[in-house]
Design a protein around this motif. Structure first.
Motif, short mmCIF file in Angstrom:
data_model
loop_
_atom_site.label_atom_id
_atom_site.label_comp_id
_atom_site.label_asym_id
_atom_site.label_seq_id
_atom_site.Cartn_x
_atom_site.Cartn_y
_atom_site.Cartn_z
N ARG A 111 42.30 -55.09 20.94
CA ARG A 111 43.72 -54.76 20.77
C ARG A 111 43.93 -53.25 20.74
NH1 ARG A 111 46.72 -58.04 16.29
NH2 ARG A 111 48.43 -57.39 17.60
N ARG A 112 42.88 -52.52 21.01
CA ARG A 112 42.94 -51.06 20.94
C ARG A 112 42.84 -50.45 22.33
NH1 ARG A 112 39.19 -48.87 16.51
NH2 ARG A 112 40.46 -47.06 16.97
N GLU A 113 42.47 -49.20 22.40
CA GLU A 113 42.40 -48.48 23.67
C GLU A 113 41.47 -49.21 24.64
OE1 GLU A 113 42.48 -45.42 20.24
OE2 GLU A 113 41.39 -47.26 20.68
N GLU A 114 41.81 -49.11 25.90
CA GLU A 114 41.07 -49.80 26.96
C GLU A 114 39.57 -49.48 26.93
OE1 GLU A 114 40.54 -52.37 30.14
OE2 GLU A 114 42.45 -52.02 29.12
N PHE A 115 39.21 -48.22 26.67
CA PHE A 115 37.79 -47.85 26.69
C PHE A 115 36.99 -48.58 25.62
CE2 PHE A 115 39.41 -44.67 23.68
CZ PHE A 115 38.42 -44.66 22.70
N ARG A 116 37.66 -49.10 24.59
CA ARG A 116 36.96 -49.83 23.52
C ARG A 116 36.72 -51.29 23.88
NH1 ARG A 116 36.90 -46.45 19.03
NH2 ARG A 116 38.63 -44.97 18.97
N HIS A 117 37.21 -51.74 25.01
CA HIS A 117 37.08 -53.15 25.38
C HIS A 117 35.71 -53.49 25.95
CE1 HIS A 117 41.73 -53.56 25.88
NE2 HIS A 117 41.38 -53.04 24.73
N HIS A 118 34.92 -52.50 26.29
CA HIS A 118 33.58 -52.75 26.84
C HIS A 118 32.52 -52.49 25.78
CE1 HIS A 118 29.77 -51.79 28.85
NE2 HIS A 118 30.11 -52.85 29.56
#
Length: 161
Positions: A111-118
């Motif tokens: 649910r946070r910044e895109e870069f944290r999704h990986h």
């Protein structure tokens, strides 16, 4: 009848987690790392397992701790912090020792910044728990202990679903 020693779990906290309670409490909560470790130790006692906790802001120290876990611990509970999204070294260390690992995060990283999704860690972990604040650690510990005590015979190998 041979008496089995209690399971031992290594709990690793990655960079900036030493600032818990002060750092962005609206995201990471108001509890300190010492409080989280205290709660983990109480939960471990209820589960009849031993835990050893460590925190470092240095990737190499975390890699060394993972290597040292081999032969000492049966599993790893890890909040890699920002190294989740950047560290092939942590991923390779976990894969290299072959110990079951559970990845935890205080916030819901998806649910946070895109870069944290990986996550580089997720593919070598038996599971991932995020978004439940300090309870993510307790849930992760319970899940790891269950996996070690019960789940191994159910065809759930590390890295496979």
């Amino acid at each position: 009848m041979k008496i089995q020693p209690p399971l031992s779990i290594l709990v690793l906290h990655g960079p900036n987690l030493n600032l818990l309670g002060q750092r962005e409490p609206q995201i990471y909560g108001a509890l300190s790392l010492a409080t989280i470790d205290s709660r983990l130790k109480a939960e471990a006692a209820l589960l009849l397992v031993d835990i050893v906790t460590a925190q470092s802001n240095h990737e190499g120290v975390l890699v060394d701790k993972i290597h040292e876990a081999l032969g000492r611990h049966q599993g790893i509970l890890i909040n890699p912090g920002a190294y989740t999204h950047t560290s092939v070294a942590l991923r390779d260390a976990i894969a290299g020792v072959g110990l079951p690992a559970v990845e935890v995060h205080l916030s819901n990283v998806y649910r946070r910044e895109e870069f944290r999704h990986h996550s580089y860690i997720a593919p070598v972990a038996v599971g991932q728990i995020s978004g439940f604040g300090a309870n993510s650690y307790l849930l992760g510990l319970r899940a790891l202990v269950y996996h070690l005590q019960e789940g191994q015979g159910e065809g759930k190998e590390q890295g496979k679903s």
